[in-house]
Scaffold this active site. Sequence first.
Site, PDB file in Angstrom:
ATOM      1  N   GLU A 191       4.600  22.692  22.608  1.00 33.31           N
ATOM      2  CA  GLU A 191       5.313  22.405  23.959  1.00 33.31           C
ATOM      3  C   GLU A 191       5.867  23.745  24.307  1.00 33.31           C
ATOM      4  O   GLU A 191       5.933  24.041  25.497  1.00 33.31           O
ATOM      5  CB  GLU A 191       6.393  21.314  23.477  1.00 33.31           C
ATOM      6  CG  GLU A 191       7.326  21.236  24.642  1.00 33.31           C
ATOM      7  CD  GLU A 191       8.054  19.949  24.644  1.00 33.31           C
ATOM      8  OE1 GLU A 191       8.890  19.750  25.515  1.00 33.31           O
ATOM      9  OE2 GLU A 191       7.741  18.848  23.999  1.00 33.31           O
ATOM     10  N   LYS A 192       6.471  24.766  23.412  1.00 34.02           N
ATOM     11  CA  LYS A 192       7.117  25.892  23.863  1.00 34.02           C
ATOM     12  C   LYS A 192       6.447  27.124  22.916  1.00 34.02           C
ATOM     13  O   LYS A 192       5.873  26.981  21.896  1.00 34.02           O
ATOM     14  CB  LYS A 192       8.666  26.048  23.605  1.00 34.02           C
ATOM     15  CG  LYS A 192       9.259  24.748  24.307  1.00 34.02           C
ATOM     16  CD  LYS A 192      10.734  24.889  24.093  1.00 34.02           C
ATOM     17  CE  LYS A 192      11.578  23.481  24.683  1.00 34.02           C
ATOM     18  NZ  LYS A 192      11.364  22.266  23.911  1.00 34.02           N
ATOM     19  N   ASP A 235       7.018  18.514  21.638  1.00 32.05           N
ATOM     20  CA  ASP A 235       7.802  17.968  20.692  1.00 32.05           C
ATOM     21  C   ASP A 235       7.637  16.253  20.378  1.00 32.05           C
ATOM     22  O   ASP A 235       7.025  15.566  21.083  1.00 32.05           O
ATOM     23  CB  ASP A 235       9.184  17.981  21.695  1.00 32.05           C
ATOM     24  CG  ASP A 235       9.505  19.453  21.551  1.00 32.05           C
ATOM     25  OD1 ASP A 235       8.918  20.604  20.825  1.00 32.05           O
ATOM     26  OD2 ASP A 235      10.578  20.011  22.360  1.00 32.05           O
ATOM     27  N   ASP A 279       8.755  13.337  20.684  1.00 27.06           N
ATOM     28  CA  ASP A 279       9.308  12.398  21.706  1.00 27.06           C
ATOM     29  C   ASP A 279       8.293  11.992  22.879  1.00 27.06           C
ATOM     30  O   ASP A 279       7.176  12.701  23.016  1.00 27.06           O
ATOM     31  CB  ASP A 279      10.623  12.980  22.116  1.00 27.06           C
ATOM     32  CG  ASP A 279      10.580  13.957  22.898  1.00 27.06           C
ATOM     33  OD1 ASP A 279       9.553  14.589  23.441  1.00 27.06           O
ATOM     34  OD2 ASP A 279      11.515  14.850  23.098  1.00 27.06           O
ATOM     35  N   TYR A 286      14.758  18.913  14.679  1.00 25.31           N
ATOM     36  CA  TYR A 286      14.631  18.619  16.067  1.00 25.31           C
ATOM     37  C   TYR A 286      15.803  17.946  16.781  1.00 25.31           C
ATOM     38  O   TYR A 286      16.337  16.830  16.174  1.00 25.31           O
ATOM     39  CB  TYR A 286      13.459  17.902  16.272  1.00 25.31           C
ATOM     40  CG  TYR A 286      13.018  17.429  17.662  1.00 25.31           C
ATOM     41  CD1 TYR A 286      12.659  18.318  18.652  1.00 25.31           C
ATOM     42  CD2 TYR A 286      13.015  16.184  18.198  1.00 25.31           C
ATOM     43  CE1 TYR A 286      12.421  18.102  19.983  1.00 25.31           C
ATOM     44  CE2 TYR A 286      12.727  15.814  19.601  1.00 25.31           C
ATOM     45  CZ  TYR A 286      12.476  16.845  20.385  1.00 25.31           C
ATOM     46  OH  TYR A 286      12.131  16.553  21.705  1.00 25.31           O
ATOM     47  N   ARG A 309      16.636  16.564  19.907  1.00 28.43           N
ATOM     48  CA  ARG A 309      16.292  15.647  20.882  1.00 28.43           C
ATOM     49  C   ARG A 309      16.156  14.084  20.364  1.00 28.43           C
ATOM     50  O   ARG A 309      15.453  13.353  21.213  1.00 28.43           O
ATOM     51  CB  ARG A 309      15.461  16.120  22.236  1.00 28.43           C
ATOM     52  CG  ARG A 309      15.958  17.230  22.873  1.00 28.43           C
ATOM     53  CD  ARG A 309      15.022  17.668  23.802  1.00 28.43           C
ATOM     54  NE  ARG A 309      15.349  19.136  24.608  1.00 28.43           N
ATOM     55  CZ  ARG A 309      15.766  19.221  25.649  1.00 28.43           C
ATOM     56  NH1 ARG A 309      15.744  18.126  26.371  1.00 28.43           N
ATOM     57  NH2 ARG A 309      16.149  20.246  26.285  1.00 28.43           N
TER      58      ARG A 309
END
Length: 637
Positions: free
Chosen positions: A7-8, A103, A105, A331, A333
């Site tokens: 994701e990043k 991530d 989610d 993580y 979130r």
Amino acid sequence: MILYIAEKPSLGRAIAQGFSGQQQKNDGYIKLANGDCVTWCIGHLLEQAEPDKYDPAFAKWALQHLPIVPQDWILVPKKGTSKQLSVIKRLLKTATKVINAGDPDREGQLLVDEVITYCKVKRDIIDNAGRLLINDLNLNAVKKSLTNIRPNREFTGLSISALARSRADWLYGLNLTRAYTLLGQRGGYSGVLSVGRVQTPVLGLVVRRDAEIAQFESKPFYEVMATLATQIEQPPQTFNAKWQPSAACEPYQDEEGRVIVKRLAETVVNKTRGQPGVVESYTVKDKQSPPPLPYNLSALQIDAAKRFNLSPKAVLNVCQSLYERHQLITYPRSDSRYLPMEHFSEAPKVLSAIKANAPDQKTAVDNANSKLKSKAWNDSKVDAHHAIIPTSRSKAISSLSSDEAKIYQLIATQYIMQFYGPHKYQEQTAVITIAGGTFIAKAKATTDKGWLVLTKQGEPKHEPALPSLVKGQALDCIDSQLVEKQTSPPKHFTEATLLAAMTGIARYVQDASIKKILKDTDGLGTEATRASIIDLLFKRQFMQKSGKEIHATPTGKALVNALPSESTLPDMTAIWEANLDKISQRQMRYQDFMQPLVHTIGELIHASQRIDTSQFAGLASTKPAYKKKWRKKKKAC
């Protein structure tokens, strides 16, 4: 070639470090020793197209165009991301297998899935894609995750849920923002009246709370406290008991059961003072409270706001730094407050790291029992991600900023609590009859502080202990006092209590059937979006702060008063959140969620034409920073 899409960039680099051998760093990706590649997104690379992509006429805001409902949805590259999107697209052309490393989610799931689909990857590669779930960026944790890659198709429901949420937000926000902005202009207001599926019910909570406080009239109510003395002991032991009004007193009580007729309370005082009493029952119960669960993001934000006056957005930013830059927490979130059973064996390493990182926690760690297993360890409560806890990485807390150190220690303390016993206490309850009236006395006494020793209060405030009593024991009512009190208004929301309201929205729902639906999927927004929603309402100047208190601005009040109640109450949006959760669990189809939503939007726009637009007259047309974006990209609303 296997292609890992993170994701990043920080997550991509962490994944690459999980592989041995010489690696080649390139622009936008890392080539591993065996020829496989790790690349990354930069957050969302794609976004929903603006309305004029569907029809050039939609560039102009006009009521006759509404509702705008795309038949075939279009995604376009976000500004500044085309270069990285091209890198991923080129790598996908030669990939024989793809691993989604977004991530853990629903947003992370969709973010990578939509890039794979947008780049027109072959169907067999999509069907056989893998899913890499990483909650901890430290090397050992990453290596462990790399040995447990799951089929990406297991998370299709999560991806579809995120897609439904994204499109629902676009439909609802774009159409109603255009409708009410145009109506505001008709009434003389020149600003943008932004409406959102989640933000507007949150604003509604604040507006209604402000109105409730403004309209509140304090009224007196009355209690009777009896002072009782034992007859056997010398000297007598005394304690207090509170009068419990009987059913016959209901005509003299308010809706919350408080006595509002002073004469009634005075009569009880006169009838009981100096009279004998009898113990109807006396119980002593041993009770205990387990340590609170480790944090999810919302619980952490609420505690940090109370203790450090940090905004939810600030807490999220600090957590991202602790996770990505320092790799000191897992993580952030996460919406889970539970931990996988396999993590229990890592507890000694995590506790040692906390002790090394934060010297202030030395005593707490030394007194912890790493063999204790709290209810936090529960595989049935853990899916893609688990609670936020410290990692086993050692890094001196002195290298952190002040806020980073505060949040790390808050997370660490909550984790250490899992290795302390429960708080144990005795609860005494005595029911006494005096002159035909019922009085109750209660007291609590701690027998073992347990995890409470790690909190600032150390021990809760308890009532003085009651004497040991027996049923039928005679007592003397040596005094009886009238206690006059005043009803108090509810308190204005703070960032902590507003965030708590968003996570526990069922408390603000009146419909019993909806409350039942919300039992397991309670909440407005997600862990990742709640902070930004509150921040957005401030930026759009619908809310403002006075000290810690949050107040609605005149513009915020006017917007909520103009909208139909279903748009400003949490009921409808909370049901949508429940349905999105059902989609992620594959208990509801995408179309069964979207079709009623489109119908509702059409009805809301039709109803908007009947409102009195004069309420927008005279409002200050402020020009906050976000207005530039609205003017520049007005057609995207």
